[in-house]
Scaffold this motif. Structure first.
Motif, PDB file in Angstrom:
ATOM      1  N   TYR A 232      18.026 -37.679 -13.255  1.00 46.72           N
ATOM      2  CA  TYR A 232      17.810 -36.683 -12.666  1.00 46.72           C
ATOM      3  C   TYR A 232      17.864 -37.006 -11.202  1.00 46.72           C
TER       4      TYR A 232
ATOM      5  N   SER B 109      18.923 -30.227 -12.322  1.00 46.17           N
ATOM      6  CA  SER B 109      17.647 -31.067 -12.445  1.00 46.17           C
ATOM      7  C   SER B 109      16.353 -30.084 -12.568  1.00 46.17           C
TER       8      SER B 109
ATOM      9  N   LEU C  38      10.273 -34.590 -14.759  1.00 49.12           N
ATOM     10  CA  LEU C  38      11.557 -35.483 -15.176  1.00 49.12           C
ATOM     11  C   LEU C  38      11.504 -36.600 -14.447  1.00 49.12           C
ATOM     12  N   ASN C  39      11.076 -36.723 -13.374  1.00 47.53           N
ATOM     13  CA  ASN C  39      11.235 -37.708 -12.533  1.00 47.53           C
ATOM     14  C   ASN C  39      10.177 -38.975 -12.678  1.00 47.53           C
ATOM     15  N   THR C  40       9.391 -38.870 -13.880  1.00 47.43           N
ATOM     16  CA  THR C  40       8.416 -39.874 -14.213  1.00 47.43           C
ATOM     17  C   THR C  40       9.178 -41.278 -14.547  1.00 47.43           C
ATOM     18  N   GLN C  41      10.341 -41.109 -15.044  1.00 50.84           N
ATOM     19  CA  GLN C  41      11.234 -42.303 -15.622  1.00 50.84           C
ATOM     20  C   GLN C  41      11.782 -42.891 -14.575  1.00 50.84           C
TER      21      GLN C  41
ATOM     22  N   ARG D 253      16.109 -39.224 -23.571  1.00 52.70           N
ATOM     23  CA  ARG D 253      16.268 -39.968 -22.442  1.00 52.70           C
ATOM     24  C   ARG D 253      15.193 -40.559 -21.791  1.00 52.70           C
ATOM     25  N   THR D 254      13.963 -40.103 -22.391  1.00 56.16           N
ATOM     26  CA  THR D 254      12.790 -40.526 -21.518  1.00 56.16           C
ATOM     27  C   THR D 254      11.660 -41.225 -22.633  1.00 56.16           C
TER      28      THR D 254
ATOM     29  N   SER E 185      15.577 -42.414 -13.944  1.00 57.42           N
ATOM     30  CA  SER E 185      15.960 -41.031 -14.286  1.00 57.42           C
ATOM     31  C   SER E 185      17.351 -40.768 -14.027  1.00 57.42           C
TER      32      SER E 185
ATOM     33  N   HIS F 126      16.231 -34.612 -23.364  1.00 55.36           N
ATOM     34  CA  HIS F 126      15.127 -34.906 -22.530  1.00 55.36           C
ATOM     35  C   HIS F 126      14.473 -36.184 -23.386  1.00 55.36           C
TER      36      HIS F 126
END
Lengths: 200, 200, 200, 200
Positions: free
Chosen positions: A185, B169, A177-180, B117-118, A183, B114
């Motif tokens: 998140y 998250s 999730l946290n790559t972007q 979003r990314t 984020s 997801h």
DNA sequence: AATGAATGAGAATTCATTCAT
DNA sequence: CATGAATGAATTCTCATTCAT
């Protein structure tokens, strides 16, 4: 006046530098955009070179991706091994491991491995590489540590293999999730995550 | 010899059925392969129609994706609202919410959001849609419930907004990992996850 | 510390040797793979030098090819002229010519000229060169010899210009076929070929 | 008013026509320019369609080339078989065969097979196809005919297998030369060629 | 003179989208 | 409404050529 061609060492150094430069660029782009979404021209632009030169150093997009995955696997093995040299109790080590995994600097590697596992268009070789180092490998590796912690009462009772796999999955999910960067998140506090393990 | 033309209502019904059929197909394919990895022909094949027909119902790949994202947002809002009608204590409701989120049937929607979003190549409109319903919306929505639980001693002390965002998250991360059927990852037991929230 | 620079003559000699080396390599490769199928790197490898150095001696692939064609034309003229110094009757000389043409050592030259005549991507200049020395040139050159043979009764009656052109075409065709070493084709016995000319 | 889609037969017909159109265009271009020298865009242009459509009908340049080679092999087999139904003596049949082979309409097929045998970049499958129908196959096929002719005194004494292979090689060589329309080469009279076989 | 790093034009192939039927 | 033929923009990769050392 004769200008000698570059000697072997100089050439070797240029090659190595360029390769590193390309690898760093490619890691970023692949992690962010996946193997299909990554255009060779993006990597070239990120590395500040022409796309032609990319092919001087890597035969194809596939080979480049494979090289990155290989590097990521080696990194993650090293991280796992370094656990043993840490001081403190089992739970201290698990906390250190958690920090290590959630460290943002490792995020691109995580994404890369995740993509190698799950995306389309992944070269066969990369797929085999990540399969070798499956979840089970990691679980086996951590089992002694968790067992020790459980016996010391630091870790909740129950099936440890399931617990470890679950915990690693949670951490992996968070990394993905946290790559972007922007984020939506939130990365949880380590202590909150550790409650899953300790039961307290 | 041509049969008498269908009347308006019949035509409308065919249209709606076809649309649903396409949406269901597209949801599956987009969730599994991402927006770039999904080819219109894949969706057509999954829906059992020609790719030409796709364009009778949706002007473009973008429009189709946007429609799906819109639907997913509505679904997730509905799930959130349904919380209130549940019986039991705060922690019971949170457990139900967790189960709801982790339910495999919702996984495609999760992936879709997801990705919206990314990923790259996401239409601007889809991006705006998911931003509207940001993490903050959900946190605000759940805050009363968690506050109630904390006052009742069911939930660990500490900043609740952070806790909720962290917990969501973690759940999101798990859903993203679990889209691939042969996933190497393991979905944790609900009780293990709830320890993050309860602190016990 | 740099050695005293080579004097002009030495430099000149190195230049010439290198040029010959490149020309020999290029002839082989062009003959075997045609102008499009030949990459500059192949020639460099065959000559045992870097591809960069190739461009010190020849401005471009085109210029290199032109140089080769020019050489081939000169060779073939020389072969034609040497006919006159041979001993024996007309048919003896024609036999010698046939042997000379079919000699494998000349095959690369033949292919080169054939390619200059028939392939795409041939530089205009090479095309003009081979046109200059057209079939007609050779026919005219051989006509006295064949006439003499016909008068001596060694050569079949009929139009000699046609016969010569036909015979040369047959020989050319055979050379073109035989360039590939593992050829499925068979080079005929000289005597069998001569029957076309002698009629016996 | 409802416009029905094209029915199966109509579609099939369009497909077949287009395929034939492409095959004819590709045969011309490949024969003239070889597999490497042929650009897909050239074939598309020659067929009067977009290059995209080419890929609707043939997966790749390789597949298209293979299809052509297959067709050429079938044609050449058929020509060989038709020999038996001809009237006349052995030498009459050999004359007919010679005419058949040298017929300009077959020239593109000849070039194609020649290229499949000798060029770079030929797909493995095409190479296997042409190897199957090697020179030996043809020689074996013609041996009875030539033996009959030799016994009748129409054909020169000597090893017939060599003679046949030599004769076919000469014919092949001529065909390869004559592909280019403005060829400098001359196609010999049938009677002149037959002297190689008859010895008279 | 010699090397190989670097560039960019060009070719094969894919796929979203349009359109005749 | 339904089909699939048709198009062309975009992408990967190759290779002739240039240039710093």
């Amino acid at each position: 006046m004769t200008l000698a061609p570059l000697n072997d060492e100089q050439l070797h150094q240029i090659r190595d530098e360029r390769k590193d430069q390309i690898i760093a660029a490619a890691l970023n782009v692949f992690a962010r955009r996946g193997i299909i979404g990554t255009k060779m021209s993006m990597i070239a632009a990120e590395a500040g070179i022409s796309h032609g030169l990319l092919y001087h150093y890597f035969k194809s997009k596939e080979e480049l991706f494979n090289t990155l995955v290989q590097g990521a696997m080696i990194e993650s093995q090293a991280a796992m091994r370094s656990l043993y040299d840490l001081p403190g109790s089992a739970i201290d080590k698990i906390r250190a491991l958690t920090e290590e995994i959630l460290d943002d600097r490792g995020a691109p590697y995580f994404m890369l491995i995740h993509q190698a596992r799950t995306s389309d268009g992944v070269p066969e070789k990369a797929r085999q590489l990540v399969e070798q180092y499956s979840m089970k490998t990691f679980v086996d590796h951590l089992l002694p540590l968790f067992t020790e912690g459980q016996q010391a009462g630091e870790i909740a009772p129950g099936n440890l293999e399931h617990l470890i796999a679950s915990y690693l999955s949670v951490l992996s999910g968070l990394m993905v999730l946290n790559t972007q960067e922007d984020s939506a998140y939130r990365k949880p506090e380590i202590d909150v995550l550790l409650r899953m393990v300790t039961g307290r």
